[in-house]
Design a protein around this motif. Structure first.
Motif, PDB file in Angstrom:
ATOM      1  N   ARG A 187      -5.283  -1.598   3.664  1.00  0.00           N
ATOM      2  CA  ARG A 187      -5.630  -1.282   2.274  1.00  0.00           C
ATOM      3  C   ARG A 187      -6.069   0.176   2.139  1.00  0.00           C
ATOM      4  NH1 ARG A 187      -9.970  -5.137   0.521  1.00  0.00           N
ATOM      5  NH2 ARG A 187     -10.044  -5.881   2.668  1.00  0.00           N
ATOM      6  N   LEU A 188      -6.701   0.716   3.180  1.00  0.00           N
ATOM      7  CA  LEU A 188      -7.031   2.143   3.170  1.00  0.00           C
ATOM      8  C   LEU A 188      -5.754   2.978   3.123  1.00  0.00           C
ATOM      9  CD1 LEU A 188      -9.147   4.434   3.424  1.00  0.00           C
ATOM     10  CD2 LEU A 188      -8.933   4.205   5.908  1.00  0.00           C
ATOM     11  N   CYS A 189      -4.737   2.562   3.881  1.00  0.00           N
ATOM     12  CA  CYS A 189      -3.456   3.287   3.858  1.00  0.00           C
ATOM     13  C   CYS A 189      -2.782   3.173   2.499  1.00  0.00           C
ATOM     14  CB  CYS A 189      -2.542   2.754   4.960  1.00  0.00           C
ATOM     15  SG  CYS A 189      -3.134   3.122   6.634  1.00  0.00           S
ATOM     16  N   ILE A 190      -2.935   2.024   1.849  1.00  0.00           N
ATOM     17  CA  ILE A 190      -2.394   1.875   0.488  1.00  0.00           C
ATOM     18  C   ILE A 190      -3.161   2.779  -0.472  1.00  0.00           C
ATOM     19  CG2 ILE A 190      -2.159   0.263  -1.449  1.00  0.00           C
ATOM     20  CD1 ILE A 190      -1.610  -1.938   0.657  1.00  0.00           C
ATOM     21  N   ALA A 191      -4.482   2.819  -0.343  1.00  0.00           N
ATOM     22  CA  ALA A 191      -5.289   3.713  -1.182  1.00  0.00           C
ATOM     23  C   ALA A 191      -4.884   5.163  -0.962  1.00  0.00           C
ATOM     24  CB  ALA A 191      -6.777   3.516  -0.880  1.00  0.00           C
ATOM     25  N   ARG A 192      -4.642   5.528   0.289  1.00  0.00           N
ATOM     26  CA  ARG A 192      -4.204   6.889   0.618  1.00  0.00           C
ATOM     27  C   ARG A 192      -2.871   7.201  -0.052  1.00  0.00           C
ATOM     28  NH1 ARG A 192      -3.477   7.569   6.822  1.00  0.00           N
ATOM     29  NH2 ARG A 192      -1.438   6.663   6.380  1.00  0.00           N
ATOM     30  N   ALA A 193      -1.959   6.206  -0.061  1.00  0.00           N
ATOM     31  CA  ALA A 193      -0.647   6.418  -0.684  1.00  0.00           C
ATOM     32  C   ALA A 193      -0.750   6.603  -2.188  1.00  0.00           C
ATOM     33  CB  ALA A 193       0.278   5.246  -0.348  1.00  0.00           C
ATOM     34  N   ILE A 194      -1.594   5.809  -2.832  1.00  0.00           N
ATOM     35  CA  ILE A 194      -1.653   5.875  -4.300  1.00  0.00           C
ATOM     36  C   ILE A 194      -2.531   7.020  -4.790  1.00  0.00           C
ATOM     37  CG2 ILE A 194      -1.169   3.425  -4.521  1.00  0.00           C
ATOM     38  CD1 ILE A 194      -4.048   2.878  -5.087  1.00  0.00           C
ATOM     39  N   ALA A 195      -3.336   7.611  -3.897  1.00  0.00           N
ATOM     40  CA  ALA A 195      -4.230   8.698  -4.312  1.00  0.00           C
ATOM     41  C   ALA A 195      -3.470   9.918  -4.800  1.00  0.00           C
ATOM     42  CB  ALA A 195      -5.152   9.081  -3.162  1.00  0.00           C
ATOM     43  N   VAL A 196      -2.238  10.137  -4.319  1.00  0.00           N
ATOM     44  CA  VAL A 196      -1.463  11.299  -4.747  1.00  0.00           C
ATOM     45  C   VAL A 196      -0.606  10.984  -5.974  1.00  0.00           C
ATOM     46  CG1 VAL A 196      -1.446  12.412  -2.492  1.00  0.00           C
ATOM     47  CG2 VAL A 196       0.360  10.775  -3.065  1.00  0.00           C
ATOM     48  N   LYS A 197      -0.863   9.821  -6.575  1.00  0.00           N
ATOM     49  CA  LYS A 197      -0.222   9.419  -7.835  1.00  0.00           C
ATOM     50  C   LYS A 197       1.306   9.404  -7.722  1.00  0.00           C
ATOM     51  CE  LYS A 197      -4.127  11.325 -10.410  1.00  0.00           C
ATOM     52  NZ  LYS A 197      -4.870  10.081 -10.286  1.00  0.00           N
ATOM     53  N   PRO A 198       1.845   8.589  -6.819  1.00  0.00           N
ATOM     54  CA  PRO A 198       3.299   8.511  -6.666  1.00  0.00           C
ATOM     55  C   PRO A 198       3.921   7.705  -7.798  1.00  0.00           C
ATOM     56  CG  PRO A 198       2.272   6.850  -5.306  1.00  0.00           C
ATOM     57  CD  PRO A 198       1.142   7.633  -5.928  1.00  0.00           C
ATOM     58  N   ASP A 199       5.227   7.738  -7.868  1.00  0.00           N
ATOM     59  CA  ASP A 199       5.968   6.854  -8.772  1.00  0.00           C
ATOM     60  C   ASP A 199       6.374   5.577  -8.052  1.00  0.00           C
ATOM     61  OD1 ASP A 199       6.053   8.699 -11.006  1.00  0.00           O
ATOM     62  OD2 ASP A 199       7.458   9.868  -9.814  1.00  0.00           O
ATOM     63  N   VAL A 200       6.656   5.698  -6.755  1.00  0.00           N
ATOM     64  CA  VAL A 200       7.197   4.600  -5.955  1.00  0.00           C
ATOM     65  C   VAL A 200       6.367   4.466  -4.684  1.00  0.00           C
ATOM     66  CG1 VAL A 200       9.240   3.728  -4.729  1.00  0.00           C
ATOM     67  CG2 VAL A 200       9.526   5.069  -6.835  1.00  0.00           C
ATOM     68  N   ILE A 201       6.116   3.216  -4.273  1.00  0.00           N
ATOM     69  CA  ILE A 201       5.471   2.949  -2.987  1.00  0.00           C
ATOM     70  C   ILE A 201       6.429   2.115  -2.143  1.00  0.00           C
ATOM     71  CG2 ILE A 201       3.494   1.957  -1.784  1.00  0.00           C
ATOM     72  CD1 ILE A 201       1.917   2.209  -4.378  1.00  0.00           C
ATOM     73  N   LEU A 202       6.769   2.625  -0.959  1.00  0.00           N
ATOM     74  CA  LEU A 202       7.593   1.902  -0.006  1.00  0.00           C
ATOM     75  C   LEU A 202       6.668   1.200   0.980  1.00  0.00           C
ATOM     76  CD1 LEU A 202      10.165   4.752   0.797  1.00  0.00           C
ATOM     77  CD2 LEU A 202      10.231   3.099  -1.097  1.00  0.00           C
ATOM     78  N   MET A 203       6.941  -0.071   1.261  1.00  0.00           N
ATOM     79  CA  MET A 203       6.120  -0.833   2.201  1.00  0.00           C
ATOM     80  C   MET A 203       7.041  -1.471   3.238  1.00  0.00           C
ATOM     81  SD  MET A 203       3.229  -2.658  -0.187  1.00  0.00           S
ATOM     82  CE  MET A 203       2.043  -1.693  -1.128  1.00  0.00           C
ATOM     83  N   ASP A 204       6.882  -1.054   4.495  1.00  0.00           N
ATOM     84  CA  ASP A 204       7.734  -1.553   5.568  1.00  0.00           C
ATOM     85  C   ASP A 204       6.984  -2.638   6.346  1.00  0.00           C
ATOM     86  OD1 ASP A 204       9.709  -1.952   7.401  1.00  0.00           O
ATOM     87  OD2 ASP A 204       9.774   0.097   8.144  1.00  0.00           O
ATOM     88  N   GLU A 205       7.215  -3.889   5.967  1.00  0.00           N
ATOM     89  CA  GLU A 205       6.527  -5.036   6.572  1.00  0.00           C
ATOM     90  C   GLU A 205       5.015  -4.811   6.614  1.00  0.00           C
ATOM     91  OE1 GLU A 205       8.453  -7.244   9.795  1.00  0.00           O
ATOM     92  OE2 GLU A 205       9.777  -5.511  10.004  1.00  0.00           O
ATOM     93  N   PRO A 206       4.382  -4.605   5.471  1.00  0.00           N
ATOM     94  CA  PRO A 206       2.981  -4.178   5.453  1.00  0.00           C
ATOM     95  C   PRO A 206       1.991  -5.236   5.924  1.00  0.00           C
ATOM     96  CG  PRO A 206       3.710  -4.712   3.240  1.00  0.00           C
ATOM     97  CD  PRO A 206       4.927  -4.755   4.113  1.00  0.00           C
ATOM     98  N   THR A 207       2.413  -6.498   6.028  1.00  0.00           N
ATOM     99  CA  THR A 207       1.470  -7.551   6.424  1.00  0.00           C
ATOM    100  C   THR A 207       1.824  -8.205   7.752  1.00  0.00           C
ATOM    101  OG1 THR A 207       2.674  -9.292   5.230  1.00  0.00           O
ATOM    102  CG2 THR A 207       0.993  -8.064   3.995  1.00  0.00           C
ATOM    103  N   SER A 208       2.858  -7.720   8.441  1.00  0.00           N
ATOM    104  CA  SER A 208       3.331  -8.419   9.634  1.00  0.00           C
ATOM    105  C   SER A 208       2.305  -8.402  10.768  1.00  0.00           C
ATOM    106  CB  SER A 208       4.649  -7.813  10.123  1.00  0.00           C
ATOM    107  OG  SER A 208       4.462  -6.479  10.538  1.00  0.00           O
ATOM    108  N   ALA A 209       1.388  -7.422  10.756  1.00  0.00           N
ATOM    109  CA  ALA A 209       0.386  -7.342  11.822  1.00  0.00           C
ATOM    110  C   ALA A 209      -0.965  -7.898  11.383  1.00  0.00           C
ATOM    111  CB  ALA A 209       0.217  -5.884  12.255  1.00  0.00           C
TER     112      ALA A 209
END
Length: 283
Positions: free
Chosen positions: A187-209
């Motif tokens: 979730r910290l990595c997701i917060a880091r991704a959205i902090a720069v205000k993107p249009d698109v978020i790519l998630m590569d198997e974000p819950t497999s681990a």
């Protein structure tokens, strides 16, 4: 034939009768403003062709899931959307990946700016070796999105709130991001991704681990975040795709076999290969 029946028949028409890139069936509840347009996308690793003539329109503020057996091209396709494959020397790409009328593979495209607009969350959580605060504030500061300390504080709090993490870390923002649990790190990595205000978020198997509780938390978060962002996720978990995705694309041996409204994909797939994979006959 009434209008609704005509629309259903049109959505269910064979591939050669539909416009390239369109889903077999449209989700009536989904946003259909175009986010990314892909046409005739091919990719090679050296002499090995990993993607073959991919055509897909990805819609804004939806979750689109990419499913299929291991090695079928899902993650390779995902990395085409923000040119992460450029980091692999043997890669060669042909075809169109278009955002806002611009081909992301154009030589004049600013890759750094592209990756700000198209953020990425990886399979394994990868916090920076910095504090929780700096994990969020660092990139916005580098992109000149914030300058004053008060602006940084506000942005960090908002990103952590949007990622559902603020209440768990608000009293330890100066502790290392790596001190968090696996689910919290993701979730910290997701917060880091959205902090720069993107249009698109790519998630590569974000819950497999992650464990089931952390997985459910991330899935709930994806459902909330799609109100602000377009989300494209790779998953091997059929139940997860059915739960979180508005649209699902099925890949096999480098080809996109079917692209469909998720409910229809899992209840009445349009192709035999998709049906066989979803029902567990192979994969």
């Amino acid at each position: 034939m009434n209008q609704q029946t005509a629309q259903i028949d049109a959505h269910s028409a064979p591939n050669h009768e539909r416009s390239p890139g369109q889903p077999v069936n449209h989700n009536e509840d989904a946003n259909h403003a175009l986010s990314i347009r892909v046409r005739d996308l091919n990719l090679w690793y050296g002499n090995n062709q990993a993607l073959k003539n991919i055509n897909i329109d990805i819609y804004q503020k939806n979750v689109t899931a990419l499913i299929g057996p291991s090695g079928c091209g899902k993650s390779t396709f995902l990395r085409c959307l923000n040119r992460m494959n450029d980091l692999i020397r043997s890669v060669r790409v042909q075809g169109l990946v278009e955002m806002d009328g611009r081909d992301v593979n154009d030589a004049k495209m600013d890759e750094v700016a592209l990756r700000r607009r198209v953020g990425m969350v990886f399979q394994k959580p990868n916090p920076f070796p910095k504090s929780i605060y700096e994990n969020i504030a660092y990139a916005p500061r580098m992109h000149d999105l914030v300058s004053r300390k008060a602006e940084q504080d506000e942005l960090v709090e908002q990103a952590l709130r949007d990622a559902g993490l603020w209440n768990e870390v608000k009293d330890k923002l100066q502790e290392p991001g790596t001190s968090l649990s696996g689910g919290q790190q993701q979730r910290l990595c997701i917060a880091r991704a959205i902090a720069v205000k993107p249009d698109v978020i790519l998630m590569d198997e974000p819950t497999s681990a992650l464990d089931p509780i952390s997985t459910a938390t991330i899935e709930d978060l994806m459902d909330k975040l799609k109100k602000q962002f377009t989300i494209i996720t790779v998953t091997h978990n059929m139940q997860q795709a059915a739960r979180v995705a508005d649209y699902t694309a099925f890949f096999h041996l480098g080809e996109m076999i079917e692209y469909n409204d998720t409910r229809m994909m899992f209840s009445n797939p349009h192709t035999k290969k998709a049906e066989d994979y979803i029902t567990g006959r192979y994969g």
